[in-house]
Design a protein around this motif. Structure first.
Motif, mmCIF file in Angstrom:
data_model
loop_
_atom_site.group_PDB
_atom_site.id
_atom_site.type_symbol
_atom_site.label_atom_id
_atom_site.label_comp_id
_atom_site.label_asym_id
_atom_site.label_seq_id
_atom_site.Cartn_x
_atom_site.Cartn_y
_atom_site.Cartn_z
ATOM 1 N N VAL A 72 1.004 -1.188 0.045
ATOM 2 C CA VAL A 72 -0.132 -0.031 -0.122
ATOM 3 C C VAL A 72 0.959 1.058 -0.067
ATOM 4 O O VAL A 72 0.766 2.250 -0.770
ATOM 5 C CB VAL A 72 -0.729 -0.031 1.198
ATOM 6 C CG1 VAL A 72 -1.653 1.254 1.459
ATOM 7 C CG2 VAL A 72 -1.955 -1.244 0.969
ATOM 8 N N VAL A 73 1.851 1.194 0.688
ATOM 9 C CA VAL A 73 2.639 2.281 0.693
ATOM 10 C C VAL A 73 3.421 2.575 -0.579
ATOM 11 O O VAL A 73 3.569 3.905 -0.939
ATOM 12 C CB VAL A 73 3.827 2.181 1.710
ATOM 13 C CG1 VAL A 73 5.122 3.277 1.754
ATOM 14 C CG2 VAL A 73 3.285 2.200 3.220
ATOM 15 N N PRO B 263 -5.595 9.731 -2.544
ATOM 16 C CA PRO B 263 -6.375 9.109 -1.260
ATOM 17 C C PRO B 263 -6.008 9.705 0.140
ATOM 18 O O PRO B 263 -4.846 9.914 0.345
ATOM 19 C CB PRO B 263 -6.493 7.649 -1.433
ATOM 20 C CG PRO B 263 -5.014 7.424 -2.142
ATOM 21 C CD PRO B 263 -4.915 8.780 -2.971
ATOM 22 N N GLU B 264 -7.007 9.835 0.896
ATOM 23 C CA GLU B 264 -6.549 9.910 2.305
ATOM 24 C C GLU B 264 -5.860 8.665 3.091
ATOM 25 O O GLU B 264 -6.199 7.497 2.619
ATOM 26 C CB GLU B 264 -7.706 10.197 3.269
ATOM 27 C CG GLU B 264 -8.448 11.784 2.757
ATOM 28 C CD GLU B 264 -7.544 12.816 3.236
ATOM 29 O OE1 GLU B 264 -6.798 12.719 3.941
ATOM 30 O OE2 GLU B 264 -8.031 14.046 2.535
ATOM 31 N N GLN C 53 1.647 3.772 11.773
ATOM 32 C CA GLN C 53 2.111 2.517 11.087
ATOM 33 C C GLN C 53 2.573 2.853 9.507
ATOM 34 O O GLN C 53 3.601 2.624 9.010
ATOM 35 C CB GLN C 53 1.670 1.458 11.215
ATOM 36 C CG GLN C 53 1.715 0.811 12.628
ATOM 37 C CD GLN C 53 0.908 -0.369 12.862
ATOM 38 O OE1 GLN C 53 -0.367 -0.504 12.432
ATOM 39 N NE2 GLN C 53 1.663 -1.554 13.657
ATOM 40 N N LEU C 54 1.634 3.443 8.810
ATOM 41 C CA LEU C 54 1.452 3.648 7.585
ATOM 42 C C LEU C 54 2.682 4.684 7.087
ATOM 43 O O LEU C 54 3.334 4.690 6.412
ATOM 44 C CB LEU C 54 0.243 3.824 6.838
ATOM 45 C CG LEU C 54 0.317 3.946 5.301
ATOM 46 C CD1 LEU C 54 -1.255 3.480 4.807
ATOM 47 C CD2 LEU C 54 0.484 5.377 4.898
ATOM 48 N N LEU C 55 2.522 5.840 7.945
ATOM 49 C CA LEU C 55 3.447 6.915 7.650
ATOM 50 C C LEU C 55 4.999 6.421 8.029
ATOM 51 O O LEU C 55 5.999 7.004 7.465
ATOM 52 C CB LEU C 55 3.178 8.073 8.474
ATOM 53 C CG LEU C 55 1.777 8.708 8.068
ATOM 54 C CD1 LEU C 55 1.433 9.852 8.963
ATOM 55 C CD2 LEU C 55 1.970 9.036 6.579
ATOM 56 N N MET D 284 6.229 3.411 7.574
ATOM 57 C CA MET D 284 6.548 2.534 6.709
ATOM 58 C C MET D 284 6.991 3.306 5.413
ATOM 59 O O MET D 284 7.856 3.039 4.722
ATOM 60 C CB MET D 284 5.520 1.484 6.199
ATOM 61 C CG MET D 284 5.965 0.479 5.115
ATOM 62 S SD MET D 284 7.163 -0.397 5.355
ATOM 63 C CE MET D 284 6.692 -1.672 6.612
ATOM 64 N N GLU D 285 6.276 4.171 5.254
ATOM 65 C CA GLU D 285 6.762 5.349 3.987
ATOM 66 C C GLU D 285 7.952 5.797 4.187
ATOM 67 O O GLU D 285 8.784 5.741 3.307
ATOM 68 C CB GLU D 285 5.644 6.509 3.960
ATOM 69 C CG GLU D 285 5.896 7.118 2.815
ATOM 70 C CD GLU D 285 4.802 8.206 2.801
ATOM 71 O OE1 GLU D 285 4.497 8.918 1.629
ATOM 72 O OE2 GLU D 285 4.223 8.889 4.037
ATOM 73 N N ARG D 286 8.237 6.177 5.465
ATOM 74 C CA ARG D 286 9.544 6.829 5.691
ATOM 75 C C ARG D 286 10.813 5.709 5.575
ATOM 76 O O ARG D 286 11.728 6.268 5.034
ATOM 77 C CB ARG D 286 9.629 7.391 7.061
ATOM 78 C CG ARG D 286 8.944 8.827 7.166
ATOM 79 C CD ARG D 286 9.482 9.429 8.447
ATOM 80 N NE ARG D 286 9.124 8.639 9.894
ATOM 81 C CZ ARG D 286 7.897 8.889 10.461
ATOM 82 N NH1 ARG D 286 6.844 9.391 9.954
ATOM 83 N NH2 ARG D 286 7.512 8.424 11.444
ATOM 84 N N ARG D 287 10.590 4.411 5.866
ATOM 85 C CA ARG D 287 11.352 3.415 5.682
ATOM 86 C C ARG D 287 11.697 3.170 4.021
ATOM 87 O O ARG D 287 12.831 2.884 3.690
ATOM 88 C CB ARG D 287 10.816 2.237 6.377
ATOM 89 C CG ARG D 287 10.980 2.379 7.942
ATOM 90 C CD ARG D 287 10.534 1.037 8.495
ATOM 91 N NE ARG D 287 11.688 -0.042 7.794
ATOM 92 C CZ ARG D 287 11.396 -1.393 8.091
ATOM 93 N NH1 ARG D 287 10.099 -1.929 8.585
ATOM 94 N NH2 ARG D 287 12.113 -2.130 7.643
ATOM 95 N N VAL D 288 10.725 3.285 3.280
ATOM 96 C CA VAL D 288 10.824 2.742 1.960
ATOM 97 C C VAL D 288 11.382 3.908 1.569
ATOM 98 O O VAL D 288 12.580 3.636 0.613
ATOM 99 C CB VAL D 288 9.295 2.789 1.439
ATOM 100 C CG1 VAL D 288 9.374 2.612 -0.170
ATOM 101 C CG2 VAL D 288 8.523 1.396 2.029
#
Length: 401
Positions: free
Chosen positions: A214-215, A229-230, A246-248, A250-254
């Motif tokens: 998703v990220v 999308p939100e 958790q989503l944000l 993971m976004e930083r990790r990616v």
């Protein structure tokens, strides 16, 4: 012309062989004699022929008796040089050799292809809306060809916890989410590309695999889409298994793991460019798009260049649909096939993977692409009967239905 095995090696359009440029052979033979004949006749009208011969001893002399004319066009057909026993006149032979030399110097299709390809690329990119200024079309295309080399993956191996089946299930689910948000095709191809890179460069547990997908889709949408999308919507699609935090995270990790390198030239661009230049029909284009999207589910296709994937999908689509060929279409295809830089063996291997995937698509659990391309808008290409026997076209064993 690069040898791809997809077009005949014979020139299909040779400007040296066009009828309107072909000069009659007898006109070549008399090209050098007309001037001498005209000078002879003009001087003979003022002085006697003997006086003219005495004053021009060093010049070439001709036997002017019995000069037969063609009954049709009055062209002199028989000049014979004095004291020459050869059956072919020296001047005639020289004129003929000079003409043949000029003919050999004319460009053939093989030499014209780079220029033709550049012109076709400029028109295609302008018509497809891939750039705003046609002046920079060739520069943009050259950068596309270079950038794809920087974004390739060395191999198709996944980290030990993951398998090709696990990855295919995730990609199939991302295709469904992609459809829900009505994102562009570029967003889907970029998202899968980021996922492939992230799986090889970031340590992720199986429990976080869906979040990673998703990220990657979210990052691709940020780069390609106008409306995003939100974060709460993305969490809802994952049944709120993960939180916004958790989503944000993971976004930083990616982003850190990929070093913020999100550029990618998707194979869909090369496919559309090639299809436009090759004058392919809408059904061939839809079939090629279907085959290309099926390759996203195949782990073996990770290591191939976008131009390889696009060329294999387009050629396999042409073979499956078996549309009646035309001289103009075959010539256009030979020009378009120069975009595909892969060897014949590489392209054939990709075609085999796509053919097997297409033959099994209707029986697999990962059917999102099959359902998408079974609609009226996509001309029902995924339901075409030729797909069942697609492996047989390539010499592979036919799959049991």
């Amino acid at each position: 012309m690069a040898r791809t095995g997809f077009c005949d090696s014979r020139p299909l359009l040779d400007p040296c062989k066009t009828e309107e440029n072909r000069v009659p052979l007898r006109t070549w033979a008399n090209a050098c004699a007309v001037k001498a004949r005209r000078a002879c006749n003009e001087v003979a009208g003022l002085r006697s022929w003997q006086q003219y011969k005495a004053e021009n001893k060093d010049e070439r002399q001709w036997v002017c008796s019995r000069l037969p004319l063609s009954a049709e066009d009055g062209i002199i057909m028989d000049y014979a040089e004095k004291n020459k026993s050869a059956s072919v006149d020296g001047y005639e032979e020289e004129a003929l050799l000079n003409h043949l030399h000029r003919v050999q110097a004319l460009p053939t299709l093989r030499q014209l292809v780079p220029g033709l390809l550049q012109r076709e690329i400029e028109v295609a990119m302008d018509k497809l809306g891939l750039l705003y200024d046609r002046t920079y079309a060739w520069d943009v295309f050259s950068d596309m060809m270079r950038s794809q080399l920087n974004s390739t993956l060395p191999n198709a191996e996944l980290p030990r916890p993951f398998t090709d089946t696990t990855r295919a299930i995730l990609v199939d689910w991302l295709i469904q989410v992609h459809e829900v948000f009505s994102f562009s095709e570029e967003t889907l191809y970029l998202a899968v590309h980021l996922l492939n890179r992230a799986l090889q460069q970031i340590k992720v547990s199986i429990s976080s695999l869906q979040l990673l997908g998703v990220v990657c889709l979210f990052l691709a949408a940020k780069k390609e889409e106008c409306l995003l999308p939100e974060v709460s919507e993305l969490c809802y699609l994952m049944a709120n298994t993960y939180t916004k935090k958790q989503l944000l995270r993971m976004e930083r990790r990616v982003l850190s793991g990929l070093q913020f390198e999100l550029s990618h030239c998707p194979p869909i661009h090369f496919l559309l460019l090639s299809a436009y230049i090759a004058r392919c029909s809408d059904k061939v284009i839809c079939m090629a798009r279907y085959l290309l999207e099926l390759s996203l589910l195949e782990g073996q296709c990770i290591q191939y260049l976008p131009t390889h994937l696009a060329g294999a999908a387009l050629h396999l689509a042409r073979q499956l649909l078996q549309e009646a060929p035309t001289p103009e279409g075959e010539t256009a295809w030979c020009i378009a096939s120069n975009i595909h830089l892969g060897s014949e063996a590489t392209l054939f291997n990709i075609m085999q993977i796509m053919a097997i995937a297409a033959a099994k698509a209707h029986t697999r659990e990962t059917r999102a692409t099959y359902i998408k391309f079974s609609s009226v808008e996509t001309l029902h290409v995924s339901m075409h009967p030729a797909l069942t026997n697609a492996p047989c076209l390539l010499g592979l064993p036919c799959l049991q239905s």
